[in-house]
Design a protein around this motif. Sequence first.
Motif, mmCIF file in Angstrom:
data_model
loop_
_atom_site.group_PDB
_atom_site.id
_atom_site.type_symbol
_atom_site.label_atom_id
_atom_site.label_comp_id
_atom_site.label_asym_id
_atom_site.label_seq_id
_atom_site.Cartn_x
_atom_site.Cartn_y
_atom_site.Cartn_z
ATOM 1 N N ALA A 279 -2.456 -10.292 -0.362
ATOM 2 C CA ALA A 279 -3.506 -9.271 -0.328
ATOM 3 C C ALA A 279 -3.678 -8.748 1.099
ATOM 4 O O ALA A 279 -2.683 -8.474 1.769
ATOM 5 C CB ALA A 279 -4.807 -9.820 -0.919
ATOM 6 N N HIS A 280 -4.895 -8.659 1.567
ATOM 7 C CA HIS A 280 -5.231 -7.922 2.784
ATOM 8 C C HIS A 280 -6.017 -8.783 3.762
ATOM 9 O O HIS A 280 -6.626 -9.781 3.383
ATOM 10 C CB HIS A 280 -6.045 -6.684 2.408
ATOM 11 C CG HIS A 280 -5.362 -5.850 1.371
ATOM 12 N ND1 HIS A 280 -4.431 -4.891 1.697
ATOM 13 C CD2 HIS A 280 -5.433 -5.858 0.020
ATOM 14 C CE1 HIS A 280 -3.974 -4.329 0.586
ATOM 15 N NE2 HIS A 280 -4.573 -4.899 -0.443
ATOM 16 N N PHE B 265 -2.368 -18.067 0.305
ATOM 17 C CA PHE B 265 -2.707 -16.676 0.592
ATOM 18 C C PHE B 265 -1.782 -16.158 1.679
ATOM 19 O O PHE B 265 -1.502 -16.849 2.659
ATOM 20 C CB PHE B 265 -4.161 -16.566 1.091
ATOM 21 C CG PHE B 265 -4.538 -15.163 1.470
ATOM 22 C CD1 PHE B 265 -5.044 -14.298 0.512
ATOM 23 C CD2 PHE B 265 -4.339 -14.683 2.754
ATOM 24 C CE1 PHE B 265 -5.363 -12.984 0.843
ATOM 25 C CE2 PHE B 265 -4.656 -13.377 3.094
ATOM 26 C CZ PHE B 265 -5.170 -12.535 2.134
ATOM 27 N N ALA B 266 -1.300 -14.943 1.514
ATOM 28 C CA ALA B 266 -0.540 -14.268 2.569
ATOM 29 C C ALA B 266 -1.009 -12.817 2.651
ATOM 30 O O ALA B 266 -1.225 -12.164 1.625
ATOM 31 C CB ALA B 266 0.957 -14.313 2.288
ATOM 32 N N GLN C 242 4.971 -4.241 -2.445
ATOM 33 C CA GLN C 242 6.263 -4.189 -1.757
ATOM 34 C C GLN C 242 6.530 -5.510 -1.023
ATOM 35 O O GLN C 242 7.669 -5.976 -0.988
ATOM 36 C CB GLN C 242 6.299 -3.025 -0.772
ATOM 37 C CG GLN C 242 6.365 -1.674 -1.443
ATOM 38 C CD GLN C 242 6.239 -0.533 -0.435
ATOM 39 O OE1 GLN C 242 5.653 -0.666 0.641
ATOM 40 N NE2 GLN C 242 6.795 0.618 -0.801
ATOM 41 N N THR C 243 5.491 -6.100 -0.454
ATOM 42 C CA THR C 243 5.660 -7.395 0.214
ATOM 43 C C THR C 243 6.144 -8.427 -0.793
ATOM 44 O O THR C 243 7.103 -9.154 -0.539
ATOM 45 C CB THR C 243 4.340 -7.848 0.874
ATOM 46 O OG1 THR C 243 3.949 -6.881 1.848
ATOM 47 C CG2 THR C 243 4.484 -9.213 1.527
ATOM 48 N N ALA C 244 5.494 -8.499 -1.951
ATOM 49 C CA ALA C 244 5.900 -9.454 -2.982
ATOM 50 C C ALA C 244 7.317 -9.170 -3.465
ATOM 51 O O ALA C 244 8.118 -10.101 -3.650
ATOM 52 C CB ALA C 244 4.921 -9.411 -4.150
ATOM 53 N N ILE D 13 -5.266 -12.539 10.524
ATOM 54 C CA ILE D 13 -4.115 -13.243 9.965
ATOM 55 C C ILE D 13 -2.868 -12.387 10.181
ATOM 56 O O ILE D 13 -2.906 -11.164 10.044
ATOM 57 C CB ILE D 13 -4.340 -13.557 8.466
ATOM 58 C CG1 ILE D 13 -3.206 -14.416 7.912
ATOM 59 C CG2 ILE D 13 -4.557 -12.294 7.667
ATOM 60 C CD1 ILE D 13 -3.463 -14.935 6.509
ATOM 61 N N GLY D 14 -1.780 -13.030 10.547
ATOM 62 C CA GLY D 14 -0.530 -12.313 10.782
ATOM 63 C C GLY D 14 0.060 -11.773 9.491
ATOM 64 O O GLY D 14 -0.254 -12.240 8.392
ATOM 65 N N ASN D 15 0.926 -10.793 9.640
ATOM 66 C CA ASN D 15 1.614 -10.241 8.479
ATOM 67 C C ASN D 15 2.505 -11.307 7.852
ATOM 68 O O ASN D 15 3.289 -11.953 8.549
ATOM 69 C CB ASN D 15 2.456 -9.032 8.876
ATOM 70 C CG ASN D 15 1.619 -7.886 9.381
ATOM 71 O OD1 ASN D 15 1.608 -7.602 10.574
ATOM 72 N ND2 ASN D 15 0.902 -7.232 8.497
#
Length: 184
Positions: A136-137, A10-11, A65-67, A157-159
Amino acid sequence: MTLLSKPFVFARHAQSEYNAAFRIGGFTDSPLSEKGIQQAQQAAPILNAIGWSAVITSTLQRTQQTAFHAVPEHAILPYEQLKERNWGDLEGCPIEQQLAYEITPPNGESWHDFETRVISTLNTILSEHDWPLIIAHSGVYRVLNNVINGTPYCPRIGNVTPISFAPSQDENGWTISPFKGNFV
């Protein structure tokens, strides 16, 4: 509710414009900030080194956008039900106005409804994919913490800080550790 006992990473998404402005984002479709784009690109060496069975995001652009920047070689599978909690009238307000998780925000989503939709969706994903990366978030991470450790209250959790979730014989049934490019 219980979480299907299968490994995944998970991120949380990279910094969004709302994050940078210290605003409650929730359902608001806030794009990544310039710093967020850099964060996602910096995560690429670790996240792009794995042949994920799937790269899963919510339908909000900050996760997609992160992915796109962190795992550009992978197709993205967006899931509507992985969106952040709907904070209702608090969307866009300063983060200091965020309520305790047990309190339903005016015109927003209850914690129970949020947790139910997230765990149901995660169980669907885990039943269909062997080694998914889920971007996700922070609210989704808090749901995971609640289901596994019994509380949504945990450090934020950090970005783009990837966390490995692996079934184990531990007391809570999971080994949760920073993901360094390989599975535990």
